[in-house]
Write an enzyme that holds these catalytic residues in place. Structure first.
Site, mmCIF file in Angstrom:
data_model
loop_
_atom_site.group_PDB
_atom_site.id
_atom_site.type_symbol
_atom_site.label_atom_id
_atom_site.label_comp_id
_atom_site.label_asym_id
_atom_site.label_seq_id
_atom_site.Cartn_x
_atom_site.Cartn_y
_atom_site.Cartn_z
ATOM 1 N N GLN A 217 0.834 -1.205 0.000
ATOM 2 C CA GLN A 217 0.000 0.000 0.000
ATOM 3 C C GLN A 217 0.873 1.263 0.000
ATOM 4 O O GLN A 217 0.525 2.280 0.585
ATOM 5 C CB GLN A 217 -0.934 -0.001 1.211
ATOM 6 C CG GLN A 217 -2.126 -0.912 1.070
ATOM 7 C CD GLN A 217 -3.063 -0.501 -0.059
ATOM 8 O OE1 GLN A 217 -3.186 0.672 -0.370
ATOM 9 N NE2 GLN A 217 -3.735 -1.466 -0.667
ATOM 10 N N SER A 218 1.980 1.205 -0.704
ATOM 11 C CA SER A 218 2.909 2.334 -0.751
ATOM 12 C C SER A 218 2.293 3.567 -1.402
ATOM 13 O O SER A 218 1.872 3.523 -2.566
ATOM 14 C CB SER A 218 4.170 1.930 -1.523
ATOM 15 O OG SER A 218 4.964 3.056 -1.816
ATOM 16 N N ASN A 219 2.253 4.670 -0.653
ATOM 17 C CA ASN A 219 1.806 5.945 -1.221
ATOM 18 C C ASN A 219 2.800 6.436 -2.266
ATOM 19 O O ASN A 219 2.418 7.026 -3.280
ATOM 20 C CB ASN A 219 1.672 6.998 -0.118
ATOM 21 C CG ASN A 219 0.666 6.608 0.935
ATOM 22 O OD1 ASN A 219 -0.473 6.271 0.635
ATOM 23 N ND2 ASN A 219 1.083 6.655 2.196
ATOM 24 N N CYS B 150 4.695 4.625 -4.252
ATOM 25 C CA CYS B 150 4.540 3.874 -5.499
ATOM 26 C C CYS B 150 3.320 4.348 -6.277
ATOM 27 O O CYS B 150 3.366 4.481 -7.508
ATOM 28 C CB CYS B 150 4.453 2.380 -5.205
ATOM 29 S SG CYS B 150 6.037 1.659 -4.684
#
Length: 438
Positions: A158-160, A162
Site C-alpha cells: 500500500q505504498s503511497n 509507489c
C-alpha cells in the site's frame, strides 16, 4: 475486472540474478509543466502559487524550451541559502498543486498557549496527494533528462510513494514498474484493488510482487537492479527511484518546500517554533531539516519514525546530507522519536481510535501509517511533557496517505457505528413520484 496479467511475481527475475547497472550522463536542465486545477488556501491570508512556487520565482524565461502538448523545459535555481549545497538539480518537473495551504488545527487537549498549524501536503493533487510528489518533481526531471523510457520503484503493498510515482510517470508518458512487497501467502495471487493498488492498476502500472521474506533477505537496491537489468536486456532505458524517493536528489523536494513555508509564514506573519512530521524513508525530514537550519525558519524539526528506529534514520539522513555536501550533523538539526508502535503499517486499536477522534473533532482525516502515528505520538508527548510545548507554535506536516485507510476498514468499522434507519411516521403523506431520484 482488471486482468491478472498486469502483475507478476519477481521469482523468475531473482533467479536470473542480474545485478549490473547502466550509465547515461546526457543530462540537461528542464521543467515539464502541466496546468493543475486551481488550489484553495485555508491560511489566514491566502498565498498564491505565483508567490511561493519555483515556477514563477526561480525560472529564467530565456532558458524555456517548448516541448509541445503544453509542456515546457526550464532550469531550476535553488533558494539563496541553499546554494551552498552540491550538487544542485538542473531541472524540476511541476507536478504538484502548490503551494499547499496552511491553517490552524484546533486539536483538543493542547498544553497552555500551544498552537498547532497544519501544512496540507495531503492536498498536493488528488492522485498525487502527499509528500512524495515533491520528491518526484526532481527525480522524474532527472529521469527525462537521462533519456529514460520507463521508471522503476519499490515499496510496500500500500505504498503511497509507489502510487504517486505511477501517476506522475503516466503524466510524463513513462511506463512504470512497481515492486511491491506482500505476505508470502499472497505473493502468487492477484493483489486486488484496495486503496493505492486501485489507482496504480487503473493507470497501468506494471506490478511485480515480492514476499516480505525475500525483500528482507535481498534488499530493495538489489531487487530494483534485477528488474532494471531485465528491462535493459529488452532494450529499455529504465530509471530507478529508491524507496520513498529518498535519495539526495529527492531531498530537494522538501528543501524547496521549506522555501514555500518561509513565504507563507512571512505572508501570514507566523513564526513557527517547531515543525513535526512523520518519517518513513528519510528524505522529507532531511530536506525540512536542512531548509529550516540554513533558511530563515530556524524551527526545531521533530520527526516521528514509523519504521526502523531513530538511530537508523539519523544515520540514513546523515548519508543524504553528506550527499549534498551540507557539512552538518543530522543529530544537530532534527530530533527523531520512535512512533513505530507494533510495526510499519500495523496499528493498535488506540492509534485507530485516535485517527477517528481527530476526524470527529477537527474534520481532518489522518492516514493510519504515517501522519496518524506521528500525530498520535506528538499528542502523547505533549501530554507527558507539557512544559516542553507550552506557548509554542507548531507546524504539523500532513503527508497524505488517505488511501491507506481503505486497507483498515475492517478495524475501523467498530469505531464508526453511527448509523440507523430513518423512521418516518405513517401520517406523513406519500405519493409516488414526489421524490426525484437524482
Amino acid at each position: 475486472m482488471l486482468s491478472t496479467r498486469c502483475f507478476h511475481s519477481l521469482h523468475h527475475l531473482i533467479n536470473n540474478n542480474l545485478c549490473s547497472g547502466s550509465n547515461n550522463n546526457n543530462k540537461k536542465p528542464f521543467l515539464l509543466k502541466f496546468k493543475p486545477k486551481p488550489h484553495f488556501s485555508l491560511a489566514s491570508a491566502p498565498v498564491s502559487r505565483t508567490l511561493s512556487h519555483s515556477q514563477s520565482q526561480i525560472m529564467d524565461k530565456s532558458k524555456t524550451q517548448q516541448l509541445g502538448l503544453g509542456f515546457s523545459q526550464k532550469a531550476y535555481s535553488p533558494p539563496s541559502w541553499a546554494t551552498r549545497l552540491s550538487p544542485i538539480p538542473s531541472g524540476v518537473v511541476s507536478l504538484a498543486h502548490l503551494p499547499t495551504p496552511i491553517h490552524k488545527w484546533n486539536l483538543p487537549g493542547l498544553p497552555d498557549s500551544t498552537e498547532v498549524w497544519l501544512k496540507r501536503d495531503d492536498l498536493s493533487g488528488m492522485q498525487l496527494s502527499g509528500n512524495k510528489v515533491r520528491k518526484l518533481e526532481f527525480l522524474l526531471a532527472d529521469a527525462v533528462a537521462q533519456g529514460a523510457d520507463c521508471v522503476i520503484t519499490i515499496g510496500g503493498i500500500q505504498s503511497n510513494h509507489c502510487r504517486a510515482t505511477a501517476v506522475a510517470a503516466k503524466y510524463l508518458n513513462l511506463p512504470c514498474h512497481l515492486i511491491l512487497r506482500t505476505s508470502k501467502a499472497l505473493v502468487d495471487q492477484d493483489p486486488g484493488l484496495t486503496g493505492n493498488l486501485l489507482v496504480e492498476r487503473l493507470v497501468g502500472a506494471h506490478v511485480h510482487l515480492i514476499s516480505k521474506e525475500e525483500y528482507a533477505a535481498i534488499g530493495s537496491e538489489t531487487l530494483t537492479n534485477i528488474l532494471k537489468e531485465t528491462l535493459l536486456s529488452e532494450g529499455r532505458k529504465p530509471y530507478v527511484i529508491p524507496v520513498g524517493g529518498s535519495n539526495s536528489l529527492g531531498t530537494w523536494g522538501y528543501i524547496e518546500a521549506t522555501r514555500e513555508i518561509e513565504q507563507q509564514a512571512c505572508h501570514t506573519r507566523l513564526k513557527f517554533d517547531d515543525i513535526v512530521v512523520a518519517c518513513g524513508s528519510g528524505g522529507t525530514i532531511a530536506g525540512l531539516s536542512l531548509g529550516s537550519h540554513f533558511g530563515t525558519l530556524k524551527a526545531k524539526v521533530h520527526a516521528f519514525s514509523v519504521c526502523d528506529d531513530p538511530d537508523y534514520f539519523y544515520n540514513y539522513v546523515q548519508g543524504l546530507i553528506d550527499g549534498l555536501n551540507a557539512g552538518v550533523n543530522s543529530r544537530d538539526i532534527v530530533n527523531i522519536q520512535n512512533a513505530k508502535g507494533l510495526g510499519y503499517a500495523i496499528n493498535t486499536s488506540e492509534e485507530l481510535k485516535f485517527v477517528k477522534e481527530i476526524a470527529m473533532a477537527t474534520g481532518v482525516v489522518l492516514d493510519p501509517v504515517y501522519s496518524g502515528k506521528a500525530a498520535y505520538e506528538m499528542k502523547k508527548d505533549m501530554a507527558q511533557n507539557p512544559t516542553k510545548w507550552e506557548g509554542r507554535k507548531v507546524l504539523f506536516i500532513h503527508t497524505g496517505g488517505l488511501l491507506g485507510l481503505y486497507d483498515k476498514v475492517d478495524h475501523l468499522a467498530p469505531l464508526v457505528e453511527n448509523w440507523s434507519r430513518m423512521d418516518v411516521h405513517e401520517s406523513v403523506p406519500r405519493k409516488d413520484g414526489t421524490g426525484k431520484m437524482f
